[in-house]
Design a protein around this motif. Sequence first.
Motif, PDB file in Angstrom:
ATOM      1  N   LYS A   1       0.636  -1.289  -0.031  1.00 58.93           N
ATOM      2  CA  LYS A   1      -0.035   0.014   0.033  1.00 58.93           C
ATOM      3  C   LYS A   1       0.872   1.311  -0.111  1.00 58.93           C
ATOM      4  CE  LYS A   1      -3.627  -2.385   2.320  1.00 58.93           C
ATOM      5  NZ  LYS A   1      -3.656  -3.174   3.587  1.00 58.93           N
ATOM      6  N   SER A   2       2.052   1.103   0.499  1.00 57.72           N
ATOM      7  CA  SER A   2       2.938   2.292   0.306  1.00 57.72           C
ATOM      8  C   SER A   2       3.953   2.550  -0.766  1.00 57.72           C
ATOM      9  CB  SER A   2       3.835   2.354   1.579  1.00 57.72           C
ATOM     10  OG  SER A   2       4.652   1.377   1.669  1.00 57.72           O
ATOM     11  N   HIS A   3       3.963   3.708  -1.134  1.00 59.61           N
ATOM     12  CA  HIS A   3       4.941   4.061  -2.415  1.00 59.61           C
ATOM     13  C   HIS A   3       6.189   3.603  -2.118  1.00 59.61           C
ATOM     14  CE1 HIS A   3       1.917   6.125  -4.556  1.00 59.61           C
ATOM     15  NE2 HIS A   3       1.569   7.084  -3.558  1.00 59.61           N
ATOM     16  N   LYS A   4       6.800   3.728  -0.801  1.00 56.79           N
ATOM     17  CA  LYS A   4       8.161   3.207  -0.418  1.00 56.79           C
ATOM     18  C   LYS A   4       8.320   1.853  -0.657  1.00 56.79           C
ATOM     19  CE  LYS A   4      11.341   3.613   3.118  1.00 56.79           C
ATOM     20  NZ  LYS A   4      11.646   4.283   4.350  1.00 56.79           N
ATOM     21  N   PHE A   5       7.399   0.976  -0.468  1.00 54.68           N
ATOM     22  CA  PHE A   5       7.732  -0.366  -0.464  1.00 54.68           C
ATOM     23  C   PHE A   5       7.155  -0.992  -1.815  1.00 54.68           C
ATOM     24  CE2 PHE A   5       8.495   0.266   3.843  1.00 54.68           C
ATOM     25  CZ  PHE A   5       9.871  -0.575   3.901  1.00 54.68           C
ATOM     26  N   ILE A   6       6.162  -0.502  -2.373  1.00 55.13           N
ATOM     27  CA  ILE A   6       5.934  -0.703  -4.052  1.00 55.13           C
ATOM     28  C   ILE A   6       7.253  -0.361  -4.890  1.00 55.13           C
ATOM     29  CG2 ILE A   6       4.882  -0.129  -5.833  1.00 55.13           C
ATOM     30  CD1 ILE A   6       2.303   0.524  -4.009  1.00 55.13           C
ATOM     31  N   ALA A   7       8.127   0.764  -4.466  1.00 56.05           N
ATOM     32  CA  ALA A   7       9.509   0.848  -5.170  1.00 56.05           C
ATOM     33  C   ALA A   7      10.285   0.154  -4.725  1.00 56.05           C
ATOM     34  CB  ALA A   7       9.657   2.587  -4.927  1.00 56.05           C
TER      35      ALA A   7
ATOM     36  N   ALA B   1      14.919  -4.870   5.088  1.00 54.49           N
ATOM     37  CA  ALA B   1      15.150  -4.738   6.328  1.00 54.49           C
ATOM     38  C   ALA B   1      15.783  -3.193   6.276  1.00 54.49           C
ATOM     39  CB  ALA B   1      16.283  -5.725   7.112  1.00 54.49           C
ATOM     40  N   MET B   2      16.774  -2.674   5.584  1.00 52.77           N
ATOM     41  CA  MET B   2      17.324  -1.399   5.545  1.00 52.77           C
ATOM     42  C   MET B   2      16.403  -0.396   5.344  1.00 52.77           C
ATOM     43  SD  MET B   2      21.522  -1.945   4.447  1.00 52.77           S
ATOM     44  CE  MET B   2      20.777  -2.569   2.838  1.00 52.77           C
ATOM     45  N   ALA B   3      15.360  -0.765   4.398  1.00 53.79           N
ATOM     46  CA  ALA B   3      14.393   0.364   4.293  1.00 53.79           C
ATOM     47  C   ALA B   3      13.612   0.678   5.463  1.00 53.79           C
ATOM     48  CB  ALA B   3      13.490   0.136   2.986  1.00 53.79           C
ATOM     49  N   GLU B   4      13.876   1.791   6.121  1.00 51.47           N
ATOM     50  CA  GLU B   4      13.130   2.133   7.578  1.00 51.47           C
ATOM     51  C   GLU B   4      11.762   2.574   7.196  1.00 51.47           C
ATOM     52  OE1 GLU B   4      15.430   4.280  10.205  1.00 51.47           O
ATOM     53  OE2 GLU B   4      17.283   3.312   9.716  1.00 51.47           O
ATOM     54  N   PRO B   5      10.795   1.975   7.743  1.00 54.08           N
ATOM     55  CA  PRO B   5       9.348   2.486   7.731  1.00 54.08           C
ATOM     56  C   PRO B   5       8.922   3.604   8.236  1.00 54.08           C
ATOM     57  CG  PRO B   5       9.437   0.283   8.942  1.00 54.08           C
ATOM     58  CD  PRO B   5      10.656   0.687   8.415  1.00 54.08           C
TER      59      PRO B   5
ATOM     60  N   ASN C   1       5.828   4.693   9.036  1.00 51.01           N
ATOM     61  CA  ASN C   1       4.459   4.737   9.293  1.00 51.01           C
ATOM     62  C   ASN C   1       3.899   3.244   9.473  1.00 51.01           C
ATOM     63  OD1 ASN C   1       3.335   4.302   6.670  1.00 51.01           O
ATOM     64  ND2 ASN C   1       3.582   6.207   6.430  1.00 51.01           N
ATOM     65  N   ASP C   2       2.656   3.149   9.981  1.00 50.85           N
ATOM     66  CA  ASP C   2       2.275   1.693  10.276  1.00 50.85           C
ATOM     67  C   ASP C   2       1.989   0.950   8.720  1.00 50.85           C
ATOM     68  OD1 ASP C   2       2.187   1.854  12.779  1.00 50.85           O
ATOM     69  OD2 ASP C   2      -0.051   2.528  13.208  1.00 50.85           O
ATOM     70  N   ILE C   3       1.534   1.890   7.934  1.00 50.55           N
ATOM     71  CA  ILE C   3       1.540   1.129   6.471  1.00 50.55           C
ATOM     72  C   ILE C   3       2.742   0.765   5.942  1.00 50.55           C
ATOM     73  CG2 ILE C   3       0.644   1.672   4.074  1.00 50.55           C
ATOM     74  CD1 ILE C   3      -1.615   3.628   5.182  1.00 50.55           C
ATOM     75  N   GLU C   4       3.779   1.633   6.082  1.00 51.46           N
ATOM     76  CA  GLU C   4       5.093   1.300   5.835  1.00 51.46           C
ATOM     77  C   GLU C   4       5.534  -0.132   6.306  1.00 51.46           C
ATOM     78  OE1 GLU C   4       7.712   4.293   5.262  1.00 51.46           O
ATOM     79  OE2 GLU C   4       6.784   5.396   3.644  1.00 51.46           O
ATOM     80  N   LYS C   5       5.290  -0.070   7.451  1.00 52.58           N
ATOM     81  CA  LYS C   5       5.667  -1.296   8.623  1.00 52.58           C
ATOM     82  C   LYS C   5       4.980  -2.539   8.174  1.00 52.58           C
ATOM     83  CE  LYS C   5       6.432   1.265  12.764  1.00 52.58           C
ATOM     84  NZ  LYS C   5       6.042   1.512  14.159  1.00 52.58           N
ATOM     85  N   GLU C   6       3.738  -2.399   7.936  1.00 51.42           N
ATOM     86  CA  GLU C   6       3.180  -3.532   7.362  1.00 51.42           C
ATOM     87  C   GLU C   6       3.465  -4.017   5.940  1.00 51.42           C
ATOM     88  OE1 GLU C   6      -1.382  -2.823   7.046  1.00 51.42           O
ATOM     89  OE2 GLU C   6      -1.064  -2.361   9.020  1.00 51.42           O
ATOM     90  N   ASP C   7       3.769  -3.083   5.093  1.00 54.31           N
ATOM     91  CA  ASP C   7       4.444  -3.514   3.816  1.00 54.31           C
ATOM     92  C   ASP C   7       5.835  -4.182   4.090  1.00 54.31           C
ATOM     93  OD1 ASP C   7       2.190  -2.491   2.476  1.00 54.31           O
ATOM     94  OD2 ASP C   7       3.259  -0.709   1.579  1.00 54.31           O
ATOM     95  N   GLN C   8       6.527  -3.423   4.892  1.00 59.27           N
ATOM     96  CA  GLN C   8       8.024  -4.301   4.914  1.00 59.27           C
ATOM     97  C   GLN C   8       7.632  -5.683   5.698  1.00 59.27           C
ATOM     98  OE1 GLN C   8      10.413  -2.745   8.401  1.00 59.27           O
ATOM     99  NE2 GLN C   8      12.047  -2.775   7.104  1.00 59.27           N
ATOM    100  N   GLN C   9       6.970  -5.836   6.549  1.00 59.26           N
ATOM    101  CA  GLN C   9       6.678  -6.991   7.116  1.00 59.26           C
ATOM    102  C   GLN C   9       6.221  -8.157   5.988  1.00 59.26           C
ATOM    103  OE1 GLN C   9       7.517  -8.462  10.220  1.00 59.26           O
ATOM    104  NE2 GLN C   9       8.428  -6.404  10.084  1.00 59.26           N
ATOM    105  N   ALA C  10       5.206  -7.757   5.048  1.00 63.11           N
ATOM    106  CA  ALA C  10       4.811  -8.532   3.867  1.00 63.11           C
ATOM    107  C   ALA C  10       5.933  -8.860   2.983  1.00 63.11           C
ATOM    108  CB  ALA C  10       3.717  -8.000   3.088  1.00 63.11           C
TER     109      ALA C  10
END
Length: 125
Positions: free
Chosen positions: A21-27, A87-91, A93-102
């Motif tokens: 859901k986050s642009h950061k983790f989609i990228a 792991a190095m891509a620091e989230p 907010n909560d949406i980025e944390k969820e994306d990182q966990q996925a």
Amino acid sequence: MDNLQQFKEIFWDAFQRPGLKSHKFIAKWQELEPINDQLAGPLFAIYEKGNCDYIFSDNERFPQINKPEDLFERLEKMIHHYHDEVAMAEPKNDIEKEDQQALLFQSDKKMQLAELALLITQNCD
């Protein structure tokens, strides 16, 4: 449950397109897609055929992969790189944390697949 059956049960968890859901983790996912592609080839061959003969028999494309341990080493190296990048891509907010966990979940599943691939291909002789 045998190794191949377990492998098949977790395969898609490792490679399905995650609902990010986050642009950061989609990228980040798009940036790491070439690694996914390199991992998916031999692992999908195991999923489909129960072996990875094509990678062991193609010395021109895969000159350093001649036995199951070579394949595992290659997979492990790519998976660790993938995991470390996520792991190095620091989230922030909560949406980025969820994306990182996925993505980390998928990384863990990829490692499970690599370990099972080693066991499966060692028993193909």
